[in-house]
Design a protein around this motif. Structure first.
Motif, PDB file in Angstrom:
ATOM      1  N   SER A  24       1.106  -1.389   0.498  1.00  0.00           N
ATOM      2  CA  SER A  24       0.001   0.096  -0.280  1.00  0.00           C
ATOM      3  C   SER A  24       1.238   1.162  -0.029  1.00  0.00           C
ATOM      4  N   ILE A  25       1.633   1.028   0.689  1.00  0.00           N
ATOM      5  CA  ILE A  25       3.032   2.362   0.648  1.00  0.00           C
ATOM      6  C   ILE A  25       3.680   2.630  -0.545  1.00  0.00           C
ATOM      7  N   MET A  26       3.882   1.780  -1.337  1.00  0.00           N
ATOM      8  CA  MET A  26       3.945   1.447  -2.847  1.00  0.00           C
ATOM      9  C   MET A  26       2.962   2.456  -3.470  1.00  0.00           C
ATOM     10  N   GLU A  27       1.612   1.312  -3.453  1.00  0.00           N
ATOM     11  CA  GLU A  27       0.449   2.302  -4.442  1.00  0.00           C
ATOM     12  C   GLU A  27       0.095   3.607  -4.433  1.00  0.00           C
ATOM     13  N   ALA A  28      -0.050   3.844  -2.926  1.00  0.00           N
ATOM     14  CA  ALA A  28      -0.202   5.859  -2.369  1.00  0.00           C
ATOM     15  C   ALA A  28       0.886   6.716  -3.799  1.00  0.00           C
ATOM     16  N   ASP A  29       2.273   6.060  -4.318  1.00  0.00           N
ATOM     17  CA  ASP A  29       3.059   7.340  -4.616  1.00  0.00           C
ATOM     18  C   ASP A  29       2.804   6.566  -6.355  1.00  0.00           C
ATOM     19  N   PHE A  30       1.809   5.692  -6.483  1.00  0.00           N
ATOM     20  CA  PHE A  30       1.966   4.861  -7.811  1.00  0.00           C
ATOM     21  C   PHE A  30       1.935   5.913  -9.458  1.00  0.00           C
ATOM     22  N   ASP A  31       1.228   7.175  -8.972  1.00  0.00           N
ATOM     23  CA  ASP A  31       1.530   8.262  -9.974  1.00  0.00           C
ATOM     24  C   ASP A  31       2.652   9.293 -10.157  1.00  0.00           C
ATOM     25  N   LYS A  32       3.979   8.484  -9.170  1.00  0.00           N
ATOM     26  CA  LYS A  32       4.869   9.279  -8.994  1.00  0.00           C
ATOM     27  C   LYS A  32       5.966   8.142  -9.622  1.00  0.00           C
ATOM     28  N   ILE A  33       5.963   7.179  -9.599  1.00  0.00           N
ATOM     29  CA  ILE A  33       6.297   6.375  -9.770  1.00  0.00           C
ATOM     30  C   ILE A  33       7.332   6.147 -11.193  1.00  0.00           C
ATOM     31  N   VAL A  34       8.161   6.144 -11.712  1.00  0.00           N
ATOM     32  CA  VAL A  34       8.673   5.257 -12.895  1.00  0.00           C
ATOM     33  C   VAL A  34       7.838   4.509 -14.164  1.00  0.00           C
ATOM     34  N   PRO A  35       7.764   4.539 -15.373  1.00  0.00           N
ATOM     35  CA  PRO A  35       7.062   2.520 -15.906  1.00  0.00           C
ATOM     36  C   PRO A  35       7.429   1.758 -14.846  1.00  0.00           C
ATOM     37  N   ILE A  36       8.611   0.928 -14.869  1.00  0.00           N
ATOM     38  CA  ILE A  36       9.109  -0.358 -15.113  1.00  0.00           C
ATOM     39  C   ILE A  36       8.686  -0.162 -13.198  1.00  0.00           C
ATOM     40  N   ASN A  37       8.684   0.680 -12.584  1.00  0.00           N
ATOM     41  CA  ASN A  37       8.639   0.402 -10.880  1.00  0.00           C
ATOM     42  C   ASN A  37       6.781   0.310 -10.334  1.00  0.00           C
ATOM     43  N   ARG A  38       5.909   0.822 -12.000  1.00  0.00           N
ATOM     44  CA  ARG A  38       4.339   1.081 -11.362  1.00  0.00           C
ATOM     45  C   ARG A  38       3.792  -0.407 -11.933  1.00  0.00           C
ATOM     46  N   PHE A  39       4.549  -0.924 -13.422  1.00  0.00           N
ATOM     47  CA  PHE A  39       4.141  -2.716 -13.784  1.00  0.00           C
ATOM     48  C   PHE A  39       4.779  -2.789 -12.747  1.00  0.00           C
ATOM     49  N   LEU A  40       6.205  -3.069 -11.938  1.00  0.00           N
ATOM     50  CA  LEU A  40       6.533  -4.206 -10.404  1.00  0.00           C
ATOM     51  C   LEU A  40       5.388  -3.911  -9.466  1.00  0.00           C
ATOM     52  N   THR A  41       4.671  -2.835  -8.780  1.00  0.00           N
ATOM     53  CA  THR A  41       3.996  -2.777  -8.369  1.00  0.00           C
ATOM     54  C   THR A  41       2.319  -3.559  -8.390  1.00  0.00           C
ATOM     55  N   LEU A  42       2.142  -3.418  -9.601  1.00  0.00           N
ATOM     56  CA  LEU A  42       0.932  -3.833 -10.159  1.00  0.00           C
ATOM     57  C   LEU A  42       1.241  -5.388  -9.724  1.00  0.00           C
ATOM     58  N   SER A  43       2.029  -6.029 -10.466  1.00  0.00           N
ATOM     59  CA  SER A  43       2.740  -7.607 -10.736  1.00  0.00           C
ATOM     60  C   SER A  43       2.829  -8.009  -8.868  1.00  0.00           C
ATOM     61  N   ASP A  44       3.492  -7.212  -8.437  1.00  0.00           N
ATOM     62  CA  ASP A  44       3.617  -7.538  -7.177  1.00  0.00           C
ATOM     63  C   ASP A  44       2.073  -7.545  -5.737  1.00  0.00           C
TER      64      ASP A  44
END
Length: 202
Positions: free
Chosen positions: A23-43
């Protein structure tokens, strides 16, 4: 680091802590680079898969797939397609799964270097054919390759579990039991490695 902690606690099936860090990662979802968005969604998708909340996992996998297509990386696309197919198989939607199995195979089955991901994809094809009650084709995909030390233990475990399931469907319970014992070895190995990774975290 929060993503790594979320992943570790997910693998340990400590879902409250996993949810906290994801949830901490998801809170900054719009601020992170695409690869980290992909990893966050996959996790998060993996988190839902372990909780057997496959409809929620499917939503995350679809979003991750939309992002990964912008990378123009054929291998990453193929792995994301396999992940989508897996969720559809969990939902007993083999026809939808087959669309992504075939897309993934267009890359993974054409590469010269045989990888653990390709081995895993063959297992997913076996699941598809078992759901379609075509045990001969399921056997074909499970028998294509011998186990290699280069394969991920989780992929080997998946294959062994499918072997067990296939033999149960064929009423060959003695053979199924042999695969049950082999699966147990890999389950213990994966559990041990996960605990060691968790202990190593600062």
């Amino acid at each position: 680091i929060y993503g790594d902690l979320g992943k570790i606690y997910t693998s340990l099936e400590n879902f409250p802590l996993a949810d906290y860090y994801l949830s901490i990662m998801e809170a900054d979802f719009d601020k992170i680079v695409p690869i980290n968005r992909f990893l966050t969604l996959s996790d998060r998708a993996h988190y839902y898969e372990l909780k057997e909340e496959y409809e929620k996992a499917l939503v995350q996998r679809k979003k991750a797939y939309d992002i990964v297509q912008s990378f123009e990386n054929l291998e990453s696309n193929a792995e994301a397609e396999a992940s989508l197919a897996k969720v559809y198989l969990h939902l007993n939607q083999p026809d939808s799964a087959k669309v992504y199995l075939d897309k993934s195979a267009m890359y993974l089955f054409q590469t010269e270097d045989f990888s653990s991901e390709t081995y895993y994809l063959e297992g997913l094809f076996a699941v598809y054919y078992m759901q379609k009650k075509n045990l001969e084709q399921a056997e074909y995909f499970l028998s294509k390759r011998p186990i290699s030390r280069t394969f991920y233990p989780s992929h080997i475990l998946s294959h062994l579990t499918l072997r067990e399931e296939l033999n149960v469907k064929r009423n060959n319970y003695q053979k199924a039991y042999e695969y049950t014992k082999k699966s147990g070895i890999y389950k213990d190995s994966i559990a041990s490695a996960t605990v060691q990774n968790n202990i190593a975290e600062p």
